[in-house]
Motif scaffolding. Structure first.
Motif, PDB file in Angstrom:
ATOM      1  N   SER A  85       0.823  -1.208   0.000  1.00  0.00           N
ATOM      2  CA  SER A  85       0.000   0.000   0.000  1.00  0.00           C
ATOM      3  C   SER A  85       0.857   1.258   0.000  1.00  0.00           C
ATOM      4  N   THR A  86       1.906   1.262   0.813  1.00  0.00           N
ATOM      5  CA  THR A  86       2.783   2.436   0.864  1.00  0.00           C
ATOM      6  C   THR A  86       3.421   2.692  -0.486  1.00  0.00           C
ATOM      7  N   ALA A  87       3.826   1.628  -1.178  1.00  0.00           N
ATOM      8  CA  ALA A  87       4.423   1.786  -2.510  1.00  0.00           C
ATOM      9  C   ALA A  87       3.435   2.423  -3.482  1.00  0.00           C
ATOM     10  N   MET A  88       2.165   2.071  -3.376  1.00  0.00           N
ATOM     11  CA  MET A  88       1.150   2.672  -4.236  1.00  0.00           C
ATOM     12  C   MET A  88       0.864   4.114  -3.828  1.00  0.00           C
ATOM     13  N   VAL A 135       8.351   7.010   1.621  1.00  0.00           N
ATOM     14  CA  VAL A 135       9.538   6.405   1.024  1.00  0.00           C
ATOM     15  C   VAL A 135      10.545   6.040   2.101  1.00  0.00           C
ATOM     16  N   ALA A 136      10.740   6.932   3.067  1.00  0.00           N
ATOM     17  CA  ALA A 136      11.693   6.663   4.145  1.00  0.00           C
ATOM     18  C   ALA A 136      11.284   5.419   4.929  1.00  0.00           C
ATOM     19  N   TRP A 137       9.984   5.281   5.209  1.00  0.00           N
ATOM     20  CA  TRP A 137       9.528   4.076   5.901  1.00  0.00           C
ATOM     21  C   TRP A 137       9.737   2.846   5.034  1.00  0.00           C
ATOM     22  N   LEU A 138       9.450   2.974   3.750  1.00  0.00           N
ATOM     23  CA  LEU A 138       9.557   1.835   2.840  1.00  0.00           C
ATOM     24  C   LEU A 138      10.985   1.284   2.833  1.00  0.00           C
ATOM     25  N   LEU A 184       6.500  -3.586  -6.652  1.00  0.00           N
ATOM     26  CA  LEU A 184       5.816  -2.348  -6.290  1.00  0.00           C
ATOM     27  C   LEU A 184       6.762  -1.384  -5.579  1.00  0.00           C
ATOM     28  N   ALA A 185       7.544  -1.910  -4.625  1.00  0.00           N
ATOM     29  CA  ALA A 185       8.450  -1.051  -3.879  1.00  0.00           C
ATOM     30  C   ALA A 185       9.538  -0.475  -4.775  1.00  0.00           C
ATOM     31  N   ALA A 186      10.107  -1.288  -5.636  1.00  0.00           N
ATOM     32  CA  ALA A 186      11.206  -0.819  -6.485  1.00  0.00           C
ATOM     33  C   ALA A 186      10.745   0.262  -7.454  1.00  0.00           C
ATOM     34  N   GLU A 187       9.521   0.141  -7.973  1.00  0.00           N
ATOM     35  CA  GLU A 187       9.042   1.194  -8.877  1.00  0.00           C
ATOM     36  C   GLU A 187       8.800   2.492  -8.112  1.00  0.00           C
ATOM     37  N   ALA A 188       8.352   2.378  -6.846  1.00  0.00           N
ATOM     38  CA  ALA A 188       8.118   3.572  -6.037  1.00  0.00           C
ATOM     39  C   ALA A 188       9.422   4.244  -5.625  1.00  0.00           C
ATOM     40  N   ALA A 213      12.381   4.083  -7.334  1.00  0.00           N
ATOM     41  CA  ALA A 213      13.322   4.280  -8.436  1.00  0.00           C
ATOM     42  C   ALA A 213      13.815   5.716  -8.575  1.00  0.00           C
ATOM     43  N   LYS A 214      12.908   6.682  -8.477  1.00  0.00           N
ATOM     44  CA  LYS A 214      13.280   8.085  -8.689  1.00  0.00           C
ATOM     45  C   LYS A 214      13.720   8.781  -7.405  1.00  0.00           C
ATOM     46  N   HIS A 215      13.553   8.121  -6.261  1.00  0.00           N
ATOM     47  CA  HIS A 215      13.762   8.804  -4.989  1.00  0.00           C
ATOM     48  C   HIS A 215      14.830   8.154  -4.120  1.00  0.00           C
ATOM     49  N   ARG A 216      14.994   6.856  -4.192  1.00  0.00           N
ATOM     50  CA  ARG A 216      16.048   6.130  -3.478  1.00  0.00           C
ATOM     51  C   ARG A 216      16.655   5.116  -4.453  1.00  0.00           C
ATOM     52  N   PRO A 217      17.471   5.597  -5.398  1.00  0.00           N
ATOM     53  CA  PRO A 217      17.975   4.715  -6.458  1.00  0.00           C
ATOM     54  C   PRO A 217      18.794   3.532  -5.956  1.00  0.00           C
ATOM     55  N   ALA A 218      19.541   3.693  -4.858  1.00  0.00           N
ATOM     56  CA  ALA A 218      20.341   2.577  -4.363  1.00  0.00           C
ATOM     57  C   ALA A 218      19.446   1.452  -3.850  1.00  0.00           C
ATOM     58  N   ALA A 219      18.392   1.822  -3.117  1.00  0.00           N
ATOM     59  CA  ALA A 219      17.452   0.810  -2.625  1.00  0.00           C
ATOM     60  C   ALA A 219      16.716   0.158  -3.788  1.00  0.00           C
ATOM     61  N   ALA A 220      16.354   0.961  -4.787  1.00  0.00           N
ATOM     62  CA  ALA A 220      15.678   0.414  -5.963  1.00  0.00           C
ATOM     63  C   ALA A 220      16.573  -0.571  -6.700  1.00  0.00           C
TER      64      ALA A 220
END
Length: 336
Positions: free
Chosen positions: A205-208, A226-229, A254-258, A260-267
């Motif tokens: 849900s958070t990713a969406m 995003v920080a929580w994710l 879902l998480a990786a698409e969310a 991608a633009k904001h935390r590229p290393a985590a993505a």
């Protein structure tokens, strides 16, 4: 006579000089996954659900495939067939509801698919999807179902509604944006269901939600999500749907698409996990490119949905940025 010779040649495996066009190979993992997914469509146009041996149309998974094809920029011929199938009046109304039944999530998801594929959502399958969706907006700002069976709307419903309506000239209704932002839990994440006694953040849900909030201008709330994710990412790079459950392709996609633009290393860690679940060149040729749900391995029952949701994570293209089109072919994983 020529027709007879061709028939005999096909049956006997004899070359006639009329070679079938080769399927393009690709080393791109998102493209290979989209090619595999396209080949799973019934008649190249739809997915079906099986209940007790009886087949029913699965509009939701078919829409997920359209999003995946748009994200990977391949398999567009199948995407066109799929959106044409969805626009059949009986398929549209069977999904969004008719008469006394109207489902907000279905309106929103189908409307977004129509917009991604550059179709007119105001006249889709005989339904005005934007008007129908706006008609389900309650005074609180929540989009709710109108149904004798209950209200099934949740964070996915609200997020898809904002993402779809944000693409229209009128934009997403401000009360609906405020409502979604107001569901945030104290830890920064967002719950699946609204109005619960205890606010429990949910990865999917958070990713969406963060995608919808970024799209509609609520960047501060979205960044907190995003920080929580990121705190929920596991050592293998994947994400879990439930505590103590296995890391899986659906949640990670879902998480990786969310992210991608904001935390590229985590993505990037999420994409590496998704690639680890993908059937590669050592697997059966028919399965190559598919993404398994989890580390237990490929399962044909769960792979289509897992692959569809993984593709957006592999490509790094979120729902707000999908734009239909791309190469018509459904490529295979190159193993040369």
């Amino acid at each position: 006579m020529r027709r007879f010779v061709l028939a005999v040649a096909v049956l006997c495996g004899i070359s006639t000089g009329l070679a079938a066009p080769a399927v393009a190979g690709t080393h791109n993992r998102a493209e290979a996954a989209a090619g595999w997914l396209a080949r799973q469509l019934v008649d190249g146009e739809r997915f079906e659900a099986d209940f007790g041996g009886e087949k029913f149309p699965d509009q939701g998974l078919t829409i997920d495939a359209i999003f995946a094809f748009a994200s990977a920029r391949v398999s567009d011929a199948n995407a066109e067939k799929a959106i044409t199938w969805l626009a059949r009046p009986e398929i549209t109304t069977g999904y969004v509801g008719s008469g006394t039944e109207a489902y907000a999530g279905a309106h929103a998801k189908l409307m977004l698919a129509a917009l991604v594929k550059h179709k007119n959502p105001a006249s889709f399958g005989g339904v005005d999807l934007p008007a129908g969706l706006r008609g389900l907006l309650t005074p609180s700002g929540r989009f709710s179902d109108r149904s004798d069976f209950g209200d099934f709307s949740n964070a996915f419903t609200q997020s898809l509604a904002l993402l779809a309506l944000d693409r229209t000239q009128a934009g997403a209704p401000a009360p609906a944006v405020t409502f979604l932002a107001g569901t945030q839990c104290a830890d920064g994440g967002f719950p699946l269901n609204f109005g619960q006694a205890t606010c429990t953040s949910d990865v999917d849900s958070t990713a969406m939600v963060v995608q919808a909030l970024f799209a509609t201008g609520r960047a501060t709330d979205a960044r907190e999500g995003v920080a929580w994710l990121v705190t929920q990412q596991q050592a293998d790079g994947g994400f879990r749907a439930v505590a103590n459950g296995p890391t899986n392709a659906n949640s990670t996609g879902l998480a990786a698409e969310a992210l991608a633009k904001h935390r590229p290393a985590a993505a990037a860690k999420g994409r590496a996990f998704l690639r680890s679940l993908q059937v590669g060149c050592t697997g059966p040729a028919a399965d190559r490119g598919a993404v398994a749900h989890d580390a237990s391995g490929f399962n044909p029952a769960t792979a289509p949905r897992a692959t569809a949701q993984a593709i957006l994570g592999l490509s790094g293209v979120g729902l707000a940025d999908l734009n239909g089109g791309g190469r018509p072919q459904a490529p295979v994983l190159a193993c040369s």
